[in-house]
Structure formats: C-alpha cells, structure tokens
Enzyme design. Structure first.
Site, PDB file in Angstrom:
ATOM      1  N   GLU A 209       0.879  -1.182   0.000  1.00 22.35           N
ATOM      2  CA  GLU A 209       0.000   0.000   0.000  1.00 22.35           C
ATOM      3  C   GLU A 209       0.906   1.219   0.000  1.00 22.35           C
ATOM      4  OE1 GLU A 209      -3.371   0.127   0.005  1.00 22.35           O
ATOM      5  OE2 GLU A 209      -3.752  -2.022   0.128  1.00 22.35           O
ATOM      6  N   CYS A 243      -2.379   9.581   2.649  1.00 23.89           N
ATOM      7  CA  CYS A 243      -1.886   8.990   1.388  1.00 23.89           C
ATOM      8  C   CYS A 243      -2.807   9.289   0.218  1.00 23.89           C
ATOM      9  CB  CYS A 243      -1.709   7.492   1.544  1.00 23.89           C
ATOM     10  SG  CYS A 243      -3.212   6.659   2.080  1.00 23.89           S
TER      11      CYS A 243
HETATM   12  P1  NAD Z   1       8.044   4.731   5.081  1.00 26.95           P
HETATM   13  O1  NAD Z   1       8.109   3.926   3.833  1.00 26.95           O
HETATM   14  O2  NAD Z   1       9.178   5.612   5.423  1.00 26.95           O
HETATM   15  O3  NAD Z   1       7.841   3.764   6.357  1.00 26.95           O
HETATM   16  C1  NAD Z   1       6.879   2.751   6.401  1.00 26.95           C
HETATM   17  C2  NAD Z   1       7.366   1.620   7.284  1.00 26.95           C
HETATM   18  O4  NAD Z   1       8.563   1.061   6.741  1.00 26.95           O
HETATM   19  C3  NAD Z   1       7.694   2.022   8.714  1.00 26.95           C
HETATM   20  O5  NAD Z   1       7.149   1.048   9.588  1.00 26.95           O
HETATM   21  C4  NAD Z   1       9.196   2.042   8.765  1.00 26.95           C
HETATM   22  O6  NAD Z   1       9.708   1.662  10.017  1.00 26.95           O
HETATM   23  C5  NAD Z   1       9.592   1.025   7.721  1.00 26.95           C
HETATM   24  N1  NAD Z   1      10.849   1.352   7.051  1.00 26.95           N
HETATM   25  C6  NAD Z   1      11.294   2.606   6.731  1.00 26.95           C
HETATM   26  N2  NAD Z   1      12.473   2.529   6.089  1.00 26.95           N
HETATM   27  C7  NAD Z   1      12.786   1.212   5.997  1.00 26.95           C
HETATM   28  C8  NAD Z   1      13.879   0.477   5.455  1.00 26.95           C
HETATM   29  N3  NAD Z   1      14.909   1.096   4.861  1.00 26.95           N
HETATM   30  N4  NAD Z   1      13.872  -0.874   5.548  1.00 26.95           N
HETATM   31  C9  NAD Z   1      12.839  -1.506   6.138  1.00 26.95           C
HETATM   32  N5  NAD Z   1      11.788  -0.862   6.694  1.00 26.95           N
HETATM   33  C10 NAD Z   1      11.745   0.465   6.620  1.00 26.95           C
HETATM   34  O7  NAD Z   1       6.674   5.533   4.968  1.00 26.95           O
HETATM   35  P2  NAD Z   1       6.019   6.593   5.971  1.00 26.95           P
HETATM   36  O8  NAD Z   1       6.855   7.820   6.015  1.00 26.95           O
HETATM   37  O9  NAD Z   1       5.691   5.936   7.260  1.00 26.95           O
HETATM   38  O10 NAD Z   1       4.656   6.918   5.228  1.00 26.95           O
HETATM   39  C11 NAD Z   1       4.552   7.838   4.186  1.00 26.95           C
HETATM   40  C12 NAD Z   1       4.357   7.149   2.848  1.00 26.95           C
HETATM   41  O11 NAD Z   1       3.426   6.094   2.950  1.00 26.95           O
HETATM   42  C13 NAD Z   1       3.785   8.083   1.800  1.00 26.95           C
HETATM   43  O12 NAD Z   1       4.377   7.819   0.571  1.00 26.95           O
HETATM   44  C14 NAD Z   1       2.319   7.712   1.770  1.00 26.95           C
HETATM   45  O13 NAD Z   1       1.654   8.002   0.574  1.00 26.95           O
HETATM   46  C15 NAD Z   1       2.378   6.239   2.001  1.00 26.95           C
HETATM   47  N6  NAD Z   1       1.142   5.750   2.584  1.00 26.95           N
HETATM   48  C16 NAD Z   1       0.369   4.912   1.864  1.00 26.95           C
HETATM   49  C17 NAD Z   1      -0.837   4.476   2.370  1.00 26.95           C
HETATM   50  C18 NAD Z   1      -1.736   3.548   1.625  1.00 26.95           C
HETATM   51  O14 NAD Z   1      -2.687   3.049   2.214  1.00 26.95           O
HETATM   52  N7  NAD Z   1      -1.509   3.299   0.351  1.00 26.95           N
HETATM   53  C19 NAD Z   1      -1.218   4.901   3.644  1.00 26.95           C
HETATM   54  C20 NAD Z   1      -0.390   5.747   4.351  1.00 26.95           C
HETATM   55  C21 NAD Z   1       0.805   6.174   3.826  1.00 26.95           C
END
Ligand code: NAD
Length: 453
Positions: A209, A243
């Site tokens: 997602e 998002c």
């Molecule tokens: P992110 O990708 O930075 O983090 C998401 C998760 O991944 C967190 O739990 C984090 O701990 C983990 N993570 C981060 N870096 C990592 C790595 N290098 N290796 C492994 N795990 C890692 O995203 P965010 O800042 O939490 O959220 C923002 C993004 O998420 C935006 O792009 C937004 O559009 C998207 N989003 C999508 C939805 C959806 O339902 N499609 C919902 C909310 C947010």
C-alpha cells in the site's frame, strides 16, 4: 523473545490449527474490540503527543474505522469463511467443485505513521479474521502510538499468535530476513521496493500500500462551492499527511479565479490554527524542513506561514504552477496545494498519464462524458467523482494502488481475501468412469473428446 524465536513460536502455534476455527478468530476480534474500548483514552493521548491530533479526528479517521472493521468481520466471518460451491465442467463429471478460503499462515504487517492505528490495526484485523498468526511492526515515527499498540496487544494476546514488535529501519531489516507467508506493507514506494526484494528471497506474497501524487481535476462544469469545500477538507485533514489526499489540482482556466477564491474562503471558514481540534502538526522536523522547502514564495496564493516550534504549516495554496516546478516532482504529503490550470480536458488527462499511476484520482464535474473519459483513460488505485478521500470509507470497495502506488488491496471482504489462499478442490464420484481419457488412444476416443471439450 528474539525475532527468530517469535516466528518459530508462531509457526508452531499455527500448526495446532487453532486459528482456523472461526469461533477462535471471533473471540480474539471481540477481545481486540474490548481492549481498544478500555484503552481509548490512552490511544487518544498517545497520538496527540506524536503530532497533536485531536480526539475528534482520531475517532473519526482511526478508531471508528477499526471498530467498523471488527464489526464487519464479526458479522460476516461465517459467510466469508464458508467453502464456496462453484460449477463443475462436463469433463469433470461426476463431481462437485468448491473453493476453500484458508489462512496463509504467519504474516507480517508493517505500518506507516500518518494514521498509525488505522494503518496497523486494520490489516491486523483482516489477518486475524482470515485465521493467520501475525507480527505487527507499526511505524516508529509515531512513537507513542506504536508504544500504545504494543501495550494493548502484547498484554492481551499470546505472542505465539499476535505480537507487536517495536522498532525502526534496523529492526525491520532484521525481521524482513525471516520467512513469512504474507507481508502487508504500508508506506513509501521506495521502502516498498525494499520490502518486495526481501519478500522475493522467500517467495512471500506481498500487498504493498504505497503513495504517489493524487490529482484532482476541476472542470468548468463542476459545482465549485461543493468542490472547493470537499477539496479543502480532504487536503488539510491531518495537515495533508494522508496517502489519498489531493496532491495537486488541475483546474479549467475559465473558472480558475473563482475556484481559488473559494478555496481561500473555506480555508478561512474551517479555522486551521495551531493547537486546534481541526489541525495537526507536521510529524517531525525532517518533514517540516522538507515541506517548507517546497513552498515557492513567488507562487503563494494563500497561506505560506509556518511556525517551527509548533511544527505548524499554514494551509498553503500555490498558483501559477507548471509541471516543471519542484513541488510537482515528489509526493507532497503535507498542507501545500499547487494549482495548475488547463484549457483542454483531454490535455489534462494526457498530462496525468505522463506521471506514475497514482493511488487516487478525483474529478469534479457534472458532465457525464467527462466522467466517462476520466474513468476510461486514467489508471489509478481508486478515487471519487465529485468528492475526495471518501471512497476509502466504503468497505464494499477494494482499497489499494496500482503500478508505483502499490499492489493488492484490502478493506471488507477484500482484506479477508488478501490474507487468505483460495484453495480449489474437485471432489469426484468413484462411479460412472468413462474410458475416454485413458490410453490406449484411438480416433474414436479423439472424436468424442473433441465433442465433449
Ligand atoms: P516509510 O516507507 O518511510 O515507512 C513505512 C514503514 O517502513 C515504517 O514502519 C518504517 O519503520 C519502515 N521502514 C522505513 N524505512 C525502511 C527500510 N529502509 N527498511 C525496512 N523498513 C523500513 O513511509 P512513511 O513515512 O511511514 O509513510 C509515508 C508514505 O506512505 C507516503 O508515501 C504515503 O503516501 C504512504 N502511505 C500509503 C498508504 C496507503 O494506504 N496506500 C497509507 C499511508 C501512507
């Protein structure tokens, strides 16, 4: 317990077959409902500490969602988990065919910070409903919300069944080395790629997602009062950290001025002020800096002020924007709304087609042919006509992205299916066996087979 021991314990527990029992799943869904109700105050306080989100918005955009999900599965689990009888073709007579929804096994849910409860617990609830064990890793960025979830789950669920693991990149990297039967990830496209690669090592199926730049098109045939009211609400909810929030606007040139004025009117009416019920903080300094850098001061139509100490950014409208502007090169994920004008509706659609497929797309118009063109021409995860965001509140619609905005979906029955395997079983009678398929083959047999198949 270290991660290897935790997943081993979950594998052993899954083998006991207990989670396959629908009564068992319902018992834990009810338990989760009670636990959330008992700790509602703590959940509100934690997220308020993280980014100043009010009780009103936490209830409407998080807690009510989760409770609705639990109620949906409690009500529909019997029918969802029942084997589905399907037709049996002539070649397989005499027999009957059924599809059995079986749990995948040990699952991993990785959440994002912006709606920390909804985005972690909603997939967890679907995983439980479908009969899986689950490790949940919420986002460390909303640290207090993560701790609150760890507390309520880990104190009330056996770790060999459901467990919350706290941590950030380092911990998630370690967890991703383990073999799961399903990974459900919510977050950025960049990290989605990391998760997908890790999953490929074990051939683990994933649901991703992700995000993207979700466009809103407003034509001269739109009801501008309603359009602007709904856009302002959807964009500045959670200070734009949603998002599916409108990322940018394409407005027909002839109504541009009126549209901009109405945007300003609603921003003022909705009273987005620091420390107010209806406005949250920017989650952290890093995002605050990123967002304030995106504001081009020569292009501010409204807003543009900020307060670093409170991590507050005023709802900001940028006008006279072109596709080349810096703000059009990345997902904004904050309270800044760039407005581009267009002369030709087809051209507006073609311009959107030049970008990656967005998570959502929105169109405001009363013209049926524009609605048709929008739906037929653009590819996007989901969206609305004459509204924004609200499609994700309808459980009868699958919620998910396409292309760079993700793969797979959930909500309602789609969440159940996402965490299930559809096992196909043909049950044959042992009488009335025609010889046609068996060797030795003959012209006569071939003739009959051609007729039958
Ligand atoms: P992110 O990708 O930075 O983090 C998401 C998760 O991944 C967190 O739990 C984090 O701990 C983990 N993570 C981060 N870096 C990592 C790595 N290098 N290796 C492994 N795990 C890692 O995203 P965010 O800042 O939490 O959220 C923002 C993004 O998420 C935006 O792009 C937004 O559009 C998207 N989003 C999508 C939805 C959806 O339902 N499609 C919902 C909310 C947010």
């Amino acid at each position: 317990m270290n991660y290897t021991d935790l997943i081993s314990a979950q594998r052993e527990f899954f083998k006991t077959q207990k989670t396959k029992n629908v009564k068992f799943r319902k018992m834990y869904l009810e338990k989760l409902r009670t636990v959330i109700a008992d700790h509602e105050k703590m959940l509100y306080e934690a997220i308020h500490l993280d980014f100043g989100k009010s009780e009103f918005e936490t209830y409407t955009t998080e807690i009510s969602f989760i409770l609705k999900d639990i109620d949906y599965y409690l009500k529909n689990l019997n029918s969802l988990s029942k084997p589905k009888k399907v037709k049996t073709n002539l070649a397989n007579q005499i027999g009957s065919s059924k599809i059995f929804s079986e749990p995948l096994g040990c699952t991993l849910v990785i959440g994002a910070w912006n709606y920390p409860y909804q985005l972690s617990l909603s997939p967890l609830i679907a995983a439980i409903a479908a009969g899986n064990c689950c490790i949940l890793k919420p986002s460390e960025i909303a640290e207090n919300a993560m701790k609150a979830m760890a507390k309520i789950i880990n104190e009330n669920f056996p770790p060999e069944y459901i467990h919350v693991v706290e941590g950030g990149i380092e911990e998630t990297t370690e967890i991703l080395k383990l073999k799961f039967d399903k990974i459900f990830f919510t977050g950025s496209t960049k990290v989605g790629q990391i998760v997908y690669k890790a999953a490929a090592e074990h051939l683990t199926p994933v649901t991703l997602e992700l995000g993207g730049k979700s466009p809103v098109i407003v034509t001269k045939d739109a009801n501008l009062e309603i359009a602007t009211k709904r856009i302002v609400w959807g964009k500045f909810l959670n200070a734009g950290q949603t998002c599916v929030a409108p990322d940018y606007i394409l407005v027909e040139e002839t109504v541009r001025e009126q549209f901009l004025e109405l945007l300003k009117k609603y921003i003022s009416e909705f009273k987005y002020e620091p420390d107010s019920e209806q406005y949250t903080q920017i989650i952290n300094q890093r995002n605050f800096n990123r967002l304030t850098r995106l504001i081009d001061h020569d292009k501010i139509y409204a807003g543009g002020n900020f307060n670093e100490e409170k991590r507050f950014i005023e709802p900001t409208i940028l006008h006279n924007i072109s596709w080349e502007d810096h703000i059009m090169q990345e997902e904004i994920f904050g309270p800044i709304l760039p407005v581009i004008s267009f002369i030709n509706f087809h051209q507006a659609l073609n311009d959107i087609l030049e970008l990656e497929k967005p998570l959502s797309a929105y169109l405001f118009t009363d013209k049926e042919e524009e609605k048709e063109m929008f739906i037929n021409k653009l590819s996007f995860g989901g969206g609305c006509i004459n509204d924004v965001i609200m499609h994700l509140g309808n459980d009868n619609l699958p919620f998910g992205g396409v292309g760079n905005s993700g793969m797979g979906n959930y909500h309602g029955k789609f969440g159940f299916e996402t965490f299930s395997h559809q096992k196909a079983v043909l049950d044959k009678a042992t009488w009335g066996e025609p010889d046609l398929k068996y060797p030795p083959y003959s012209e006569n047999k071939k003739k009959w087979i051609k007729k039958l198949l």
